[in-house]
Design an enzyme around this catalytic site. Structure first.
Site, PDB file in Angstrom:
ATOM      1  N   ASP A  18      10.640  41.875  20.841  1.00  0.00           N
ATOM      2  CA  ASP A  18      10.852  41.416  19.105  1.00  0.00           C
ATOM      3  C   ASP A  18       9.624  40.159  18.798  1.00  0.00           C
ATOM      4  O   ASP A  18      10.052  39.458  17.983  1.00  0.00           O
ATOM      5  CB  ASP A  18      11.558  41.229  18.490  1.00  0.00           C
ATOM      6  CG  ASP A  18      12.304  42.912  18.682  1.00  0.00           C
ATOM      7  OD1 ASP A  18      11.811  43.809  19.661  1.00  0.00           O
ATOM      8  OD2 ASP A  18      13.489  42.887  18.670  1.00  0.00           O
ATOM      9  N   LYS A  81      11.143  50.081  18.772  1.00  0.00           N
ATOM     10  CA  LYS A  81      12.688  50.508  18.341  1.00  0.00           C
ATOM     11  C   LYS A  81      13.009  49.539  16.820  1.00  0.00           C
ATOM     12  O   LYS A  81      12.050  49.249  15.941  1.00  0.00           O
ATOM     13  CB  LYS A  81      13.171  49.898  19.297  1.00  0.00           C
ATOM     14  CG  LYS A  81      13.414  47.821  18.734  1.00  0.00           C
ATOM     15  CD  LYS A  81      13.758  47.070  19.545  1.00  0.00           C
ATOM     16  CE  LYS A  81      14.358  45.929  19.937  1.00  0.00           C
ATOM     17  NZ  LYS A  81      15.320  45.205  18.618  1.00  0.00           N
ATOM     18  N   CYS A 114      18.212  39.847  17.738  1.00  0.00           N
ATOM     19  CA  CYS A 114      17.856  40.638  18.625  1.00  0.00           C
ATOM     20  C   CYS A 114      18.498  40.393  19.655  1.00  0.00           C
ATOM     21  O   CYS A 114      18.268  41.173  21.311  1.00  0.00           O
ATOM     22  CB  CYS A 114      16.251  41.514  18.770  1.00  0.00           C
ATOM     23  SG  CYS A 114      16.534  41.924  16.622  1.00  0.00           S
TER      24      CYS A 114
END
Length: 185
Positions: A18, A81, A114
């Site tokens: 990410d 995601k 994350c």
């Protein structure tokens, strides 16, 4: 025989979690981190080691940083995601489990969310996790350091881009030594 905690080129994959454009204005040293991640991606590609990239809700957070996108082929598949852990995406888990991967080198954003959750889930799946500490970030330094500390305490190994690259090639006589060295300089 090398120590089992050193990276093994035949059993390693790189995961970029990410590292997206929406964070550019809010993450300290974003450009430096993006450059470090781009170098890691280039190095892993030179060594023909799998690279997986995830994006958290790209509609809202934008695409992966341009520095990273510029070093992957145009047809490169980025895994979208919504779960904070990359392991929450079935496609990610299938890809990471499909090959010979036993060691995962991880980097990206944010260290305490994350990256942290992905690292913990990978550890739970039986992978050895190496965190590129010079290629992870958070909006606040305390959050970055807390995420790094928690991952270490749970069994993730600290690393950095240069350390990982040289562990993977092991010798200055390696055929890709000059190419890897040029990324680090």
């Amino acid at each position: 025989m090398p120590h089992p905690k050193l990276l093994n080129r035949k059993a390693t994959a790189l995961v970029v979690v990410d590292f997206q454009e929406a964070f550019r204005p809010t993450v300290p040293d974003f450009d430096l981190l993006a450059g470090n991640i781009a170098n890691a991606v280039r190095g892993f590609q030179i060594l023909d080691i799998p690279v997986l990239i995830t994006e958290q809700y790209p509609k809202g957070l934008g695409r992966t940083a341009k520095e990273i996108l510029s070093v992957v082929p145009g047809e490169f598949k980025i895994i979208e995601k919504t779960a904070f852990s990359s392991c929450g995406a079935i496609e990610f888990l299938e890809e990471i489990k499909a090959g010979e991967t036993k060691q995962v080198v991880i980097c990206g954003l944010e260290s305490h969310i994350c990256v942290n959750q992905t690292a913990h889930d990978l550890l739970d799946e039986g992978f050895e996790v190496h965190v590129l500490e010079d290629a992870v970030g958070s909006r606040r330094e305390v959050n970055k350091q807390t995420g790094l500390r928690k991952m270490r305490l749970s069994g993730a190994l600290p690393s950095c881009v240069e350390m990982a690259m040289f562990e993977l090639i092991r010798d200055s006589k390696h055929r890709h030594f000059k190419a890897i060295q040029s990324l680090i300089k």
